[in-house]
Scaffold this active site. Structure first.
Site, PDB file in Angstrom:
ATOM      1  N   ARG A  80     -18.121 -11.102   8.191  1.00  0.00           N
ATOM      2  CA  ARG A  80     -18.189 -11.124   9.648  1.00  0.00           C
ATOM      3  C   ARG A  80     -17.248 -10.123  10.292  1.00  0.00           C
ATOM      4  O   ARG A  80     -16.183  -9.813   9.749  1.00  0.00           O
ATOM      5  CB  ARG A  80     -17.871 -12.536  10.163  1.00  0.00           C
ATOM      6  CG  ARG A  80     -18.931 -13.562   9.814  1.00  0.00           C
ATOM      7  CD  ARG A  80     -18.512 -14.975  10.169  1.00  0.00           C
ATOM      8  NE  ARG A  80     -19.610 -15.923   9.987  1.00  0.00           N
ATOM      9  CZ  ARG A  80     -19.936 -16.486   8.820  1.00  0.00           C
ATOM     10  NH1 ARG A  80     -19.210 -16.211   7.742  1.00  0.00           N
ATOM     11  NH2 ARG A  80     -20.960 -17.324   8.732  1.00  0.00           N
ATOM     12  N   HIS A 105     -22.912  -9.714   7.941  1.00  0.00           N
ATOM     13  CA  HIS A 105     -23.641  -9.109   6.822  1.00  0.00           C
ATOM     14  C   HIS A 105     -24.509  -7.919   7.220  1.00  0.00           C
ATOM     15  O   HIS A 105     -25.666  -7.795   6.789  1.00  0.00           O
ATOM     16  CB  HIS A 105     -24.506 -10.163   6.126  1.00  0.00           C
ATOM     17  CG  HIS A 105     -23.738 -11.123   5.264  1.00  0.00           C
ATOM     18  ND1 HIS A 105     -22.462 -10.877   4.817  1.00  0.00           N
ATOM     19  CD2 HIS A 105     -24.092 -12.343   4.747  1.00  0.00           C
ATOM     20  CE1 HIS A 105     -22.053 -11.888   4.073  1.00  0.00           C
ATOM     21  NE2 HIS A 105     -23.006 -12.795   4.022  1.00  0.00           N
ATOM     22  N   HIS A 175     -25.202 -10.291  -3.041  1.00  0.00           N
ATOM     23  CA  HIS A 175     -25.191 -11.692  -2.618  1.00  0.00           C
ATOM     24  C   HIS A 175     -26.041 -12.569  -3.538  1.00  0.00           C
ATOM     25  O   HIS A 175     -26.734 -13.472  -3.079  1.00  0.00           O
ATOM     26  CB  HIS A 175     -25.699 -11.790  -1.178  1.00  0.00           C
ATOM     27  CG  HIS A 175     -25.158 -12.944  -0.400  1.00  0.00           C
ATOM     28  ND1 HIS A 175     -25.691 -14.220  -0.493  1.00  0.00           N
ATOM     29  CD2 HIS A 175     -24.147 -13.037   0.499  1.00  0.00           C
ATOM     30  CE1 HIS A 175     -25.039 -15.035   0.324  1.00  0.00           C
ATOM     31  NE2 HIS A 175     -24.087 -14.341   0.931  1.00  0.00           N
ATOM     32  N   SER A 176     -25.969 -12.321  -4.837  1.00  0.00           N
ATOM     33  CA  SER A 176     -26.700 -13.172  -5.779  1.00  0.00           C
ATOM     34  C   SER A 176     -26.069 -14.555  -5.858  1.00  0.00           C
ATOM     35  O   SER A 176     -24.846 -14.706  -5.830  1.00  0.00           O
ATOM     36  CB  SER A 176     -26.711 -12.544  -7.171  1.00  0.00           C
ATOM     37  OG  SER A 176     -27.566 -11.430  -7.219  1.00  0.00           O
ATOM     38  N   TYR A 177     -26.938 -15.549  -5.964  1.00  0.00           N
ATOM     39  CA  TYR A 177     -26.508 -16.932  -6.187  1.00  0.00           C
ATOM     40  C   TYR A 177     -26.668 -17.232  -7.675  1.00  0.00           C
ATOM     41  O   TYR A 177     -27.790 -17.294  -8.190  1.00  0.00           O
ATOM     42  CB  TYR A 177     -27.374 -17.915  -5.392  1.00  0.00           C
ATOM     43  CG  TYR A 177     -27.185 -17.883  -3.890  1.00  0.00           C
ATOM     44  CD1 TYR A 177     -26.458 -18.883  -3.250  1.00  0.00           C
ATOM     45  CD2 TYR A 177     -27.777 -16.892  -3.108  1.00  0.00           C
ATOM     46  CE1 TYR A 177     -26.321 -18.894  -1.866  1.00  0.00           C
ATOM     47  CE2 TYR A 177     -27.638 -16.890  -1.734  1.00  0.00           C
ATOM     48  CZ  TYR A 177     -26.906 -17.890  -1.114  1.00  0.00           C
ATOM     49  OH  TYR A 177     -26.763 -17.891   0.254  1.00  0.00           O
ATOM     50  N   ASP A 248     -16.144 -20.965   1.112  1.00  0.00           N
ATOM     51  CA  ASP A 248     -16.768 -19.770   1.682  1.00  0.00           C
ATOM     52  C   ASP A 248     -15.626 -18.819   2.046  1.00  0.00           C
ATOM     53  O   ASP A 248     -15.587 -18.288   3.152  1.00  0.00           O
ATOM     54  CB  ASP A 248     -17.614 -20.129   2.909  1.00  0.00           C
ATOM     55  CG  ASP A 248     -18.521 -18.982   3.346  1.00  0.00           C
ATOM     56  OD1 ASP A 248     -18.556 -17.950   2.644  1.00  0.00           O
ATOM     57  OD2 ASP A 248     -19.194 -19.118   4.393  1.00  0.00           O
ATOM     58  N   GLU A 309     -18.884 -12.689  -4.299  1.00  0.00           N
ATOM     59  CA  GLU A 309     -19.099 -11.464  -3.542  1.00  0.00           C
ATOM     60  C   GLU A 309     -17.847 -10.580  -3.604  1.00  0.00           C
ATOM     61  O   GLU A 309     -16.907 -10.761  -2.835  1.00  0.00           O
ATOM     62  CB  GLU A 309     -19.453 -11.801  -2.097  1.00  0.00           C
ATOM     63  CG  GLU A 309     -20.657 -12.722  -1.969  1.00  0.00           C
ATOM     64  CD  GLU A 309     -20.739 -13.376  -0.605  1.00  0.00           C
ATOM     65  OE1 GLU A 309     -20.760 -12.650   0.415  1.00  0.00           O
ATOM     66  OE2 GLU A 309     -20.755 -14.626  -0.552  1.00  0.00           O
TER      67      GLU A 309
END
Length: 345
Positions: A80, A105, A175-177, A248, A309
């Site tokens: 952000r 993002h 941004h892979s989970y 986060d 990330e």
């Protein structure tokens, strides 16, 4: 090493392709040139069973409606920017406000929502994109390349290279989970995470760094000896509660290219070691994962995946004590992150 190219659809009359890199061990990485999205990573468990360890969809249309940034490259600025504005050399720039009054993002149509050029290279794929001056409000024409390569040691590397013709901001991430259980059979609450990090950034109610760098000692943010993700989900620490019960948060890394980030699922035996030259990693435990479509026939839900990330610090332009994310004209942006998959029996 084998690389396969297949059609994956079309967007605005531009073809979208999937590229699958397969090494001699049978490990596969598949990505598409829409958002450089990683759609699948197939790695073996302790019994040799190959399964997908990232969240992904089967068709392009599902990515077009996705709000979770599954597998995508994020930029120009990951994270952000407070108030959707910043100053460079005394000039104010206003960028897209897509997270209430803040910028998130890369904006409404960031790097994750455009079709990139792509070409097959040795052991992988090179994606390239020309981000024009004024795109999402950013100054400067930016040329960027993202290279995905895989080797026979089951190491997947992401290399970023960029240059600009005018001073701008840039910090890019993927941004892979990840879900090491395989095919999203279980959530990631019992995954164990180890971080070489003594400090994390405190967030305000807008999930933007306050500027305060907090010590991890005696908090649920201490992953130096390894801890399961569920610790933060059940924690009453105000920072865990603030982000929707979990993590986060940006963690400042003590070292680079030194096994600084390690994720493990004891049941499958799969391990993931992440090494980077970035100053931080944002650990996001999917606290706000929203249902769009099923992934691997599993309903998308909270804690189904964890993002690691690697990047510069969010909102760094407003905090002089943070490492700079300013890219000058003529300066070369270069960064590399390595993901090594293994097995611990």
């Amino acid at each position: 090493m084998q690389i396969m190219k297949e059609s994956f659809g079309e967007l605005d009359h531009k073809p979208v392709f999937s590229f699958t890199i397969i090494n001699d061990q049978g490990v596969e990485v598949t990505a598409i040139n829409y958002g450089c999205i990683i759609t699948r990573i197939m790695v073996p468990d302790k019994n040799g069973v190959l399964e997908n360890v990232v969240l992904g969809y089967e068709v392009l249309e599902d990515y077009l409606s996705d709000s979770n940034y599954l597998g995508a490259i994020i930029g120009r600025v990951a994270g952000r920017i407070r108030g959707g504005s910043f100053e460079l050399d005394g000039k104010k720039y206003t960028v897209a406000q897509n997270d209430r009054t803040n910028h998130l993002h890369g904006g409404i149509q960031g790097f994750d929502k455009v079709v990139w050029n792509a070409k097959i290279i040795e052991d992988g794929v090179c994606f390239s994109y020309e981000s024009k001056e004024g795109e999402e409000g950013y100054p400067g024409n930016l040329s960027i390349e993202v290279m995905y390569t895989l080797n026979n040691d089951n190491e997947f590397l992401i290399r970023y290279e960029a240059k600009t013709d005018q001073k701008t901001l840039l910090t890019v991430t993927n941004h892979s989970y990840f879900n090491l259980s395989g095919n999203s059979k279980k959530n990631i609450l019992n995954h164990s995470l180890t971080l070489k990090s003594d400090e994390f950034l405190e967030l305000d109610e807008g999930l933007i760094p306050t500027g305060h760098i907090a010590e991890v000692t005696n908090t649920p943010f201490d992953f130096r000896l390894g801890e399961v993700i569920e610790t933060g989900v059940t924690s009453t620490h105000p920072q865990n509660v603030l982000v929707g019960n979990g993590y986060d948060h940006p963690f400042l890394l003590n070292s680079n290219h030194d096994n600084e980030i390690m994720l493990k699922d004891s049941e499958s035996g799969r391990t993931l070691t992440v090494e980077t030259d970035e100053p931080a990693v944002v650990v996001y435990t999917g606290n706000a994962l929203q249902y769009n479509k099923d992934v691997q026939d599993v309903r998308t839900s909270k804690y189904l995946g964890i993002c690691l990330e690697t990047q510069g610090l969010p909102d760094a332009i407003h905090h002089s004590q943070f490492p700079s994310i300013i890219l000058d004209k003529g300066q070369r942006y270069s960064s590399i992150t390595k993901y090594k998959f293994g097995i611990k029996r």
